[in-house]
Design an enzyme around this catalytic site. Structure first.
Site, short mmCIF file in Angstrom:
data_model
loop_
_atom_site.label_atom_id
_atom_site.label_comp_id
_atom_site.label_asym_id
_atom_site.label_seq_id
_atom_site.Cartn_x
_atom_site.Cartn_y
_atom_site.Cartn_z
N TYR A 37 76.30 44.10 59.70
CA TYR A 37 74.94 44.45 59.26
C TYR A 37 74.51 45.73 59.97
O TYR A 37 73.87 45.72 61.02
CB TYR A 37 73.97 43.30 59.53
N GLU A 63 70.59 42.14 52.29
CA GLU A 63 69.83 41.73 53.47
C GLU A 63 70.66 40.79 54.34
O GLU A 63 71.52 40.07 53.85
CB GLU A 63 68.54 41.02 53.04
N GLU A 101 70.68 51.35 56.77
CA GLU A 101 70.18 52.73 56.63
C GLU A 101 69.49 53.20 57.91
O GLU A 101 69.33 54.39 58.11
CB GLU A 101 69.22 52.82 55.42
#
Ligand SMILES: *[C@@H]1O[C@H](CO)[C@@H](O)[C@H](O)[C@H]1NC(C)=O
Ligand SMILES: *[C@@H]1O[C@H](CO)[C@@H](O)[C@H](O)[C@H]1NC(C)=O
Ligand SMILES: *[C@@H]1O[C@H](CO)[C@@H](O)[C@H](O)[C@H]1NC(C)=O
Ligand SMILES: *[C@@H]1O[C@H](CO)[C@@H](O)[C@H](O)[C@H]1NC(C)=O
Length: 384
Positions: free
Chosen positions: A277, A161, A280
């Protein structure tokens, strides 16, 4: 007879004499304490030094004071009883999001040999590494191991994350030895997906049938997100078909592939913007044969992960209106649209097997690098 007996005596005396000389020599020069420069603190091939330095208290000013007697005993004891000595054992302390892991698959999935994964906490003392998933660590660290850590064991911090999406936990500094995340400056970088060269005999790509223009699935709507603000501007110029919980059009996992593949464009907008970052939200639609329109880190950063001609970046346009115009032109002009699929003849794209890939690659890293390493300031590194 007499002759050979005297011969034996001579040999015996010579042997005793030599042993004494050797013993005296050994007593004076026995290298029980060695001072070795310790490049292990960077990354070293000198395993003796590296292993010795693993005991933190033995490191002084990049030099390890090694009592070889102690060290050799430690190394002997360190031989894991199970699994076999040649295998590296990684203990998954927390299954990422509680998911099931196929323990045997490092070899079949990633061609990583000699790595064994387990979640059996009884193997704590023999595990070469332990994987901790940040999301699953309690704030007070009460679910972390309490046993003393074997000196050869490396603790791996895993987080996929972004800093915006994960809470800082005090007490994580100087606890781990390695990091694995999507960030390229992690010890073990595992992006959310990657492209690979296609073999010469497999270079055809069939663009999926298209029925929709621009699609977007959102489960967490937050008006403060950069992506929400951009969407509000974009939809003034072009129609975007929206799905997901936020738009009361829930898409099940089963329906997701069919839906996304029939969209010409998909808004791969990240929920927070950080270097590397790229999640998906990009790799899934890409795998399903749509053209991603990305909002996230810079174009340059994206190009480190995927081909430059495989996506459209919102920064390629001065305004959302200009992006909308470009998308409309591509919508009307098939020749221009299919140019965004040219890269697929050279490259294939795939998503990461979440959890398993981090585990296998961490295990492989530990297997190859027997150096001392500690992550002293995790919080500053990650949360800045
Ligand atoms: C550490 O090493 C450096 C370079 O070898 C030396 O100049 C310095 O005095 C050493 N410091 C201590 C505390 O031993
Ligand atoms: C090295 O360790 C051994 C075993 O503990 C000990 O007997 C020996 O005195 C140590 N050597 C030195 C110089 O400290
Ligand atoms: C590290 O070294 C210190 C001092 O030499 C010793 O007391 C301690 O037991 C060692 N720790 C381990 C884990 O080997
Ligand atoms: C791992 O990190 C811990 C905490 O900084 C440290 O005490 C330990 O010696 C390190 N172990 C290895 C194998 O690098």
């Amino acid at each position: 007879m007499m002759e050979s007996q005297r011969w034996c005596q001579h040999i015996l005396i010579a042997a005793v004499f030599l042993s004494c000389v050797f013993a005296i020599f050994y007593m004076y020069y026995s290298p029980t304490i060695n001072r070795l420069h310790c490049p292990a603190l960077q990354v070293s091939k000198h395993n003796v030094c590296a292993d010795a330095c693993i005991n933190h208290s033995q490191i002084r000013n990049n030099t390890c004071a090694v009592n070889l007697t102690v060290l050799n005993n430690q190394l002997k004891e360190a031989k894991p009883s199970s699994p076999s000595q040649s295998e590296t054992l990684l203990l998954i302390w927390m299954r990422p999001f509680g998911q099931n892991i196929a323990w045997e698959s490092c070899s079949s999935q990633f061609q990583i040999e000699g790595c064994q994964l387990t979640d059996d906490r009884n193997l704590f003392n023999t595990a070469h590494g332990i994987l901790f998933h940040h999301r699953d660590i309690h704030q007070d660290l009460s679910n972390m191991p309490t046993l003393p850590r074997p000196y050869f064991q490396k603790w791996v911090w895993m987080n996929m994350e972004s800093p915006s999406n994960s809470g800082l936990i005090p007490g994580l500094n100087a606890l781990f030895n390695l990091t694995t995340s999507y960030r390229r400056d992690s010890d073990i970088t595992v992006p959310y997906g990657q492209t690979s060269e296609r073999s010469a005999d497999d270079r055809t790509y069939q663009i999926p049938q298209k029925e929709k223009f621009i699609c977007w699935i959102v489960s967490n709507w937050n008006p403060d997100h950069e992506r929400s603000k951009y969407y509000e501007k974009l939809k003034e110029h072009v129609s975007v078909e929206t799905f997901g919980k936020s738009f009361n059009r829930y898409v099940s996992d089963g329906d997701y592939p069919k839906l996304v593949s029939i969209c010409k464009f998909y808004l791969s907008f990240e929920n927070s913007i950080h270097e590397d970052y790229i999640t998906e939200k990009l790799f899934n639609p890409m795998t399903l044969g749509t053209v991603p329109v990305v909002l996230g880190p810079s174009r340059k950063n994206y190009e480190r992960f995927i081909p430059a001609d495989s996506f459209i970046h919102v920064d390629d346009f001065k305004t959302a209106g200009e992006l909308a115009e470009h998308l409309k032109v591509l919508h009307q002009n098939t020749d221009m649209y299919v140019k965004y699929f040219g890269w697929r003849e050279r490259h294939a794209v795939r998503g990461t097997l979440f959890g398993l890939e981090q585990a296998c690659r961490s295990c492989d890293h530990i297997r190859r690098n027997r150096n001392y390493r500690t992550v002293n300031d995790l919080n500053t590194w990650y949360w800045g």
